[in-house]
Design a protein around this motif. Structure first.
Motif, short mmCIF file in Angstrom:
data_model
loop_
_atom_site.label_atom_id
_atom_site.label_comp_id
_atom_site.label_asym_id
_atom_site.label_seq_id
_atom_site.Cartn_x
_atom_site.Cartn_y
_atom_site.Cartn_z
N GLU A 102 8.94 3.56 -20.09
CA GLU A 102 9.87 2.45 -20.33
C GLU A 102 9.51 1.71 -21.61
O GLU A 102 10.39 1.38 -22.42
CB GLU A 102 9.84 1.50 -19.13
N ARG A 103 8.21 1.47 -21.81
CA ARG A 103 7.77 0.78 -23.03
C ARG A 103 8.07 1.61 -24.27
O ARG A 103 8.47 1.08 -25.32
CB ARG A 103 6.27 0.46 -22.96
N TYR A 157 10.00 14.23 -19.36
CA TYR A 157 10.05 15.56 -18.77
C TYR A 157 8.99 15.72 -17.67
O TYR A 157 9.26 16.27 -16.59
CB TYR A 157 9.85 16.61 -19.87
N HIS A 158 7.79 15.22 -17.90
CA HIS A 158 6.70 15.44 -16.96
C HIS A 158 6.67 14.42 -15.82
O HIS A 158 5.89 14.59 -14.87
CB HIS A 158 5.36 15.44 -17.70
N LEU A 159 7.51 13.41 -15.89
CA LEU A 159 7.58 12.45 -14.78
C LEU A 159 7.98 13.14 -13.49
O LEU A 159 7.52 12.78 -12.40
CB LEU A 159 8.59 11.34 -15.12
N GLY A 195 0.79 -1.22 0.00
CA GLY A 195 0.00 0.00 0.00
C GLY A 195 0.83 1.27 0.00
O GLY A 195 0.31 2.35 -0.28
N GLU A 196 2.12 1.16 0.32
CA GLU A 196 2.98 2.34 0.36
C GLU A 196 3.57 2.68 -1.01
O GLU A 196 4.20 3.72 -1.17
CB GLU A 196 4.11 2.13 1.37
N TYR A 197 3.37 1.81 -1.98
CA TYR A 197 3.84 2.07 -3.34
C TYR A 197 2.74 2.77 -4.14
O TYR A 197 1.56 2.49 -3.95
CB TYR A 197 4.24 0.78 -4.04
N SER A 198 3.15 3.64 -5.04
CA SER A 198 2.19 4.35 -5.88
C SER A 198 2.03 3.61 -7.21
O SER A 198 2.94 3.61 -8.04
CB SER A 198 2.67 5.78 -6.13
N SER A 220 2.82 3.08 -13.09
CA SER A 220 2.18 2.94 -14.40
C SER A 220 2.74 3.97 -15.38
O SER A 220 3.00 3.65 -16.55
CB SER A 220 0.67 3.11 -14.25
N TYR A 221 2.93 5.20 -14.90
CA TYR A 221 3.48 6.27 -15.75
C TYR A 221 4.92 5.92 -16.15
O TYR A 221 5.31 6.07 -17.32
CB TYR A 221 3.44 7.59 -14.99
#
Length: 209
Positions: free
Chosen positions: A35-36, A69-71, A21-24, A29-30
């Motif tokens: 990466e893909r 850039y937006h990450l 639960g502490e992971y986003s 996903s972003y």
């Protein structure tokens, strides 16, 4: 057999892992989307069989730079990421920023605003940053179209989308040319290292809570 220092260190790291639960999941996903995209770009640039024109090949490239850039903003706004981690985020416009990120910011803004002119909000790292293509292209026309034009004694007007690009790309930045594939790989490496060091990716296997 008594455990080695390495075994103990691995065990301690495993025990210190966050709970699920502490992971986003949204942040991961972003990251995975970026990466893909990088994998798609590298595969396309390395392929010996080309079926796309230069613009089609660059579509995922600009998409990648946008996500790259937006990450940073996604991390800053994610409440599951600590302030301590947010304070160590890499930058895209300072003198000590990774050169790949400097180029990424310019190319992202150029694709969004059409030009790289300096405004009150945006000061480009290099107003001349751009992606250049070099090498040859071949034009392919469908057999039916060719036969039809011959029957009617008409000339086929070849368009840019009819070209299959066989060359490569380079990013021009501050008077130097950087291999596009290397720039994408560099950006991905920087973010991967940041995510790994700060334990931001949900592990494949986790202990029962």
């Amino acid at each position: 057999v008594p455990p080695t220092a390495l075994d103990i260190n691995i065990l301690l790291q495993y025990m210190e892992k966050k709970t699920r639960g502490e992971y986003s999941e949204e942040l991961e996903s972003y990251y995975r989307r970026m990466e893909r995209l990088s994998e798609e770009i590298i595969e396309s640039l390395d392929s010996k069989v080309r079926l796309k024109n230069s613009e089609e090949m660059l579509d995922p490239v600009y998409n990648f730079f946008f996500h790259c850039y937006h990450l940073r903003e996604w991390i800053k706004k994610d409440n599951k990421v600590s302030e301590e981690i947010k304070n160590t985020l890499p930058t895209f416009e300072k003198e000590d920023s990774p050169v790949q990120f400097l180029m990424c910011r310019d190319l992202c803004n150029k694709s969004k605003h059409a030009t790289l002119e300096e405004t009150k909000k945006i000061k480009p790292n290099d107003i001349n940053t751009k992606i250049n293509s070099f090498g040859s292209s071949v034009f392919a026309v469908h057999k039916d179209e060719l036969e039809k034009s011959q029957q009617k004694k008409e000339t086929i007007h070849l368009k840019r989308e009819d070209a299959i690009f066989l060359g490569n790309f380079a990013v021009t930045f501050k008077g130097n040319n950087y291999d596009l594939k290397g720039v994408v790989q560099g950006c991905m490496h920087i973010w991967k290292k940041f995510f790994d060091q700060n334990d931001l990716i949900l592990p494949r296997f986790m202990p029962h809570n």
